[in-house]
Scaffold this active site. Sequence first.
Site, PDB file in Angstrom:
ATOM      1  N   LEU A  65       0.835  -1.202   0.000  1.00  0.00           N
ATOM      2  CA  LEU A  65       0.000   0.000   0.000  1.00  0.00           C
ATOM      3  C   LEU A  65       0.870   1.253   0.000  1.00  0.00           C
ATOM      4  O   LEU A  65       2.061   1.181   0.308  1.00  0.00           O
ATOM      5  CB  LEU A  65      -0.898  -0.037   1.244  1.00  0.00           C
ATOM      6  CG  LEU A  65      -1.843  -1.258   1.290  1.00  0.00           C
ATOM      7  CD1 LEU A  65      -2.401  -1.467   2.686  1.00  0.00           C
ATOM      8  CD2 LEU A  65      -2.958  -1.092   0.272  1.00  0.00           C
ATOM      9  N   PRO A  66       0.269   2.416  -0.326  1.00  0.00           N
ATOM     10  CA  PRO A  66       1.111   3.617  -0.458  1.00  0.00           C
ATOM     11  C   PRO A  66       1.825   4.052   0.829  1.00  0.00           C
ATOM     12  O   PRO A  66       3.034   4.264   0.802  1.00  0.00           O
ATOM     13  CB  PRO A  66       0.106   4.691  -0.916  1.00  0.00           C
ATOM     14  CG  PRO A  66      -1.025   3.941  -1.535  1.00  0.00           C
ATOM     15  CD  PRO A  66      -1.114   2.642  -0.790  1.00  0.00           C
ATOM     16  N   THR A  99       6.271   0.829   2.138  1.00  0.00           N
ATOM     17  CA  THR A  99       7.259   1.631   2.876  1.00  0.00           C
ATOM     18  C   THR A  99       6.495   2.602   3.764  1.00  0.00           C
ATOM     19  O   THR A  99       5.799   3.487   3.249  1.00  0.00           O
ATOM     20  CB  THR A  99       8.167   2.419   1.915  1.00  0.00           C
ATOM     21  OG1 THR A  99       8.770   1.515   1.002  1.00  0.00           O
ATOM     22  CG2 THR A  99       9.242   3.173   2.677  1.00  0.00           C
ATOM     23  N   LYS A 174      14.868   0.440   5.277  1.00  0.00           N
ATOM     24  CA  LYS A 174      14.373   0.938   3.983  1.00  0.00           C
ATOM     25  C   LYS A 174      14.431   2.468   3.919  1.00  0.00           C
ATOM     26  O   LYS A 174      14.791   3.056   2.897  1.00  0.00           O
ATOM     27  CB  LYS A 174      12.938   0.430   3.787  1.00  0.00           C
ATOM     28  CG  LYS A 174      12.180   1.044   2.642  1.00  0.00           C
ATOM     29  CD  LYS A 174      12.740   0.647   1.287  1.00  0.00           C
ATOM     30  CE  LYS A 174      11.952   1.298   0.163  1.00  0.00           C
ATOM     31  NZ  LYS A 174      12.587   1.161  -1.138  1.00  0.00           N
ATOM     32  N   LYS A 249       7.390  11.165   0.156  1.00  0.00           N
ATOM     33  CA  LYS A 249       6.932  10.509   1.395  1.00  0.00           C
ATOM     34  C   LYS A 249       8.112   9.854   2.104  1.00  0.00           C
ATOM     35  O   LYS A 249       8.302  10.023   3.311  1.00  0.00           O
ATOM     36  CB  LYS A 249       5.877   9.444   1.047  1.00  0.00           C
ATOM     37  CG  LYS A 249       5.475   8.559   2.218  1.00  0.00           C
ATOM     38  CD  LYS A 249       4.927   7.207   1.776  1.00  0.00           C
ATOM     39  CE  LYS A 249       5.910   6.388   1.012  1.00  0.00           C
ATOM     40  NZ  LYS A 249       5.703   4.970   0.909  1.00  0.00           N
TER      41      LYS A 249
HETATM   42  P1  NAD Z   1       0.878   2.389  -6.123  1.00  0.00           P
HETATM   43  O1  NAD Z   1       0.234   3.658  -5.698  1.00  0.00           O
HETATM   44  O2  NAD Z   1       1.120   2.110  -7.567  1.00  0.00           O
HETATM   45  O3  NAD Z   1       0.041   1.133  -5.515  1.00  0.00           O
HETATM   46  C1  NAD Z   1      -0.632   1.146  -4.286  1.00  0.00           C
HETATM   47  C2  NAD Z   1      -1.979   0.433  -4.475  1.00  0.00           C
HETATM   48  O4  NAD Z   1      -2.666   0.334  -3.215  1.00  0.00           O
HETATM   49  C3  NAD Z   1      -2.928   1.210  -5.412  1.00  0.00           C
HETATM   50  O5  NAD Z   1      -3.310   0.369  -6.483  1.00  0.00           O
HETATM   51  C4  NAD Z   1      -4.134   1.573  -4.521  1.00  0.00           C
HETATM   52  O6  NAD Z   1      -5.362   1.566  -5.208  1.00  0.00           O
HETATM   53  C5  NAD Z   1      -4.052   0.472  -3.467  1.00  0.00           C
HETATM   54  N1  NAD Z   1      -4.743   0.812  -2.209  1.00  0.00           N
HETATM   55  C6  NAD Z   1      -4.640   1.963  -1.494  1.00  0.00           C
HETATM   56  N2  NAD Z   1      -5.414   1.890  -0.395  1.00  0.00           N
HETATM   57  C7  NAD Z   1      -6.026   0.670  -0.419  1.00  0.00           C
HETATM   58  C8  NAD Z   1      -6.950   0.011   0.441  1.00  0.00           C
HETATM   59  N3  NAD Z   1      -7.414   0.599   1.540  1.00  0.00           N
HETATM   60  N4  NAD Z   1      -7.364  -1.236   0.088  1.00  0.00           N
HETATM   61  C9  NAD Z   1      -6.904  -1.836  -1.035  1.00  0.00           C
HETATM   62  N5  NAD Z   1      -6.031  -1.252  -1.899  1.00  0.00           N
HETATM   63  C10 NAD Z   1      -5.591  -0.009  -1.589  1.00  0.00           C
HETATM   64  O7  NAD Z   1       2.257   2.324  -5.314  1.00  0.00           O
HETATM   65  P2  NAD Z   1       3.533   1.356  -5.606  1.00  0.00           P
HETATM   66  O8  NAD Z   1       4.499   2.071  -6.461  1.00  0.00           O
HETATM   67  O9  NAD Z   1       3.056   0.006  -5.969  1.00  0.00           O
HETATM   68  O10 NAD Z   1       4.181   1.359  -4.129  1.00  0.00           O
HETATM   69  C11 NAD Z   1       3.612   0.621  -3.054  1.00  0.00           C
HETATM   70  C12 NAD Z   1       4.535   0.751  -1.851  1.00  0.00           C
HETATM   71  O11 NAD Z   1       5.830   0.231  -2.177  1.00  0.00           O
HETATM   72  C13 NAD Z   1       4.754   2.209  -1.394  1.00  0.00           C
HETATM   73  O12 NAD Z   1       4.832   2.247   0.002  1.00  0.00           O
HETATM   74  C14 NAD Z   1       6.080   2.565  -2.048  1.00  0.00           C
HETATM   75  O13 NAD Z   1       6.755   3.580  -1.320  1.00  0.00           O
HETATM   76  C15 NAD Z   1       6.808   1.234  -1.994  1.00  0.00           C
HETATM   77  N6  NAD Z   1       7.840   1.027  -3.036  1.00  0.00           N
HETATM   78  C16 NAD Z   1       7.594   1.358  -4.338  1.00  0.00           C
HETATM   79  C17 NAD Z   1       8.600   1.133  -5.288  1.00  0.00           C
HETATM   80  C18 NAD Z   1       8.405   1.493  -6.744  1.00  0.00           C
HETATM   81  O14 NAD Z   1       9.407   1.483  -7.502  1.00  0.00           O
HETATM   82  N7  NAD Z   1       7.197   1.806  -7.202  1.00  0.00           N
HETATM   83  C19 NAD Z   1       9.825   0.568  -4.908  1.00  0.00           C
HETATM   84  C20 NAD Z   1      10.022   0.207  -3.580  1.00  0.00           C
HETATM   85  C21 NAD Z   1       9.005   0.442  -2.651  1.00  0.00           C
END
Ligand code: NAD
Length: 300
Positions: A65-66, A99, A174, A249
């Site tokens: 999740l975000p 994260t 992280k 963030k």
């Molecule tokens: P993203 O925004 O693409 O995906 C998050 C998903 O969570 C979205 O599809 C959203 O609809 C869903 N969501 C939000 N609230 C929800 C709820 N209550 N119930 C169900 N679904 C819900 O983000 P991402 O890029 O996939 O990143 C996710 C996490 O991983 C973040 O914390 C980010 O910091 C971390 N991260 C991302 C990357 C990257 O390269 N994108 C790399 C390492 C870590």
Amino acid sequence: MTTIAFIGLGNMGSPMAHNLITAGFNLQIFDLVEELTRPLAEQGAMVCHSLQQVVENADVVITMLPAGEHVRSVYLGNENDSGLLSYVAPGTLMIDSSTIDPESARTVGSAAQKQSLEFVDAPVSGGVAGAKAGTLTFIVGANDVAFEHAEQVLKHMGKNIFHAGGIGSGQMGKICNNLMLGILMSGTCEALTLGIDNGLDPKVLSNIMLQSSGRNWALELYNPCPDVMETSPASNNYQPGFMSKLMLKDLGLGMEAAAKSQSSVPMGALARNLYALHNANGNELLDFSSLFEFYQSKSE
Ligand code: NAD
């Protein structure tokens, strides 16, 4: 067959869930944006429409999740809904790979432990490319037993799995990593722009720095200058990837942690402010490497 409930199928969650299906797990999936579940449904995942439904009969729950507020509300509930801790069966292993701030991880972890449930924080590094390739690095905060259990699932999505310490330590590891990444991406954008402004070809300059002491992950795998690296978000109109708002963030999490421990983080603070300005200019949904454009704007 082990059943995994996977919640959060965005840029990272979808390819991670895909690898679990490929590894032979039974997947139940849930995202607020239902269209994100369609490609995984075609691969055999069962699409669910609520937290209660997605965790039914699940042995393992994974969340991607975000931010901290989403994780707290999904596990613990909010004013409108109960969290998934109300629905999971005893003995369920829960893995949060988002994260978030270590405090939220510890809050959720202690609520889970009160119900004799296993919880680990297992944020990742490696980006969307690493998620697709199944080569993510997992940085895990957990007790020894929960770590061993989580490892059996995480190894199907990642290559390196580190045990950083107790619950919350994965997030701290992280946060330190992404503080460094934000600084390295800013520095990489800055050095490339300086070279271009002085007549160097960005491909040639990138190669020079890759074989020199300026080498770093952003330059090697994620070049922020368009058309240097075919596969990087920069060559695809900065489509994420890793959104600028998520980098802001994470740098904010670094600042919060530093305030608590009274650590000096001048470089991280500068990177955080650069991303705050960049996002305020309307770039928060672009990949974090779009910071390169912030440096470009001065010459126009
Ligand atoms: P993203 O925004 O693409 O995906 C998050 C998903 O969570 C979205 O599809 C959203 O609809 C869903 N969501 C939000 N609230 C929800 C709820 N209550 N119930 C169900 N679904 C819900 O983000 P991402 O890029 O996939 O990143 C996710 C996490 O991983 C973040 O914390 C980010 O910091 C971390 N991260 C991302 C990357 C990257 O390269 N994108 C790399 C390492 C870590």
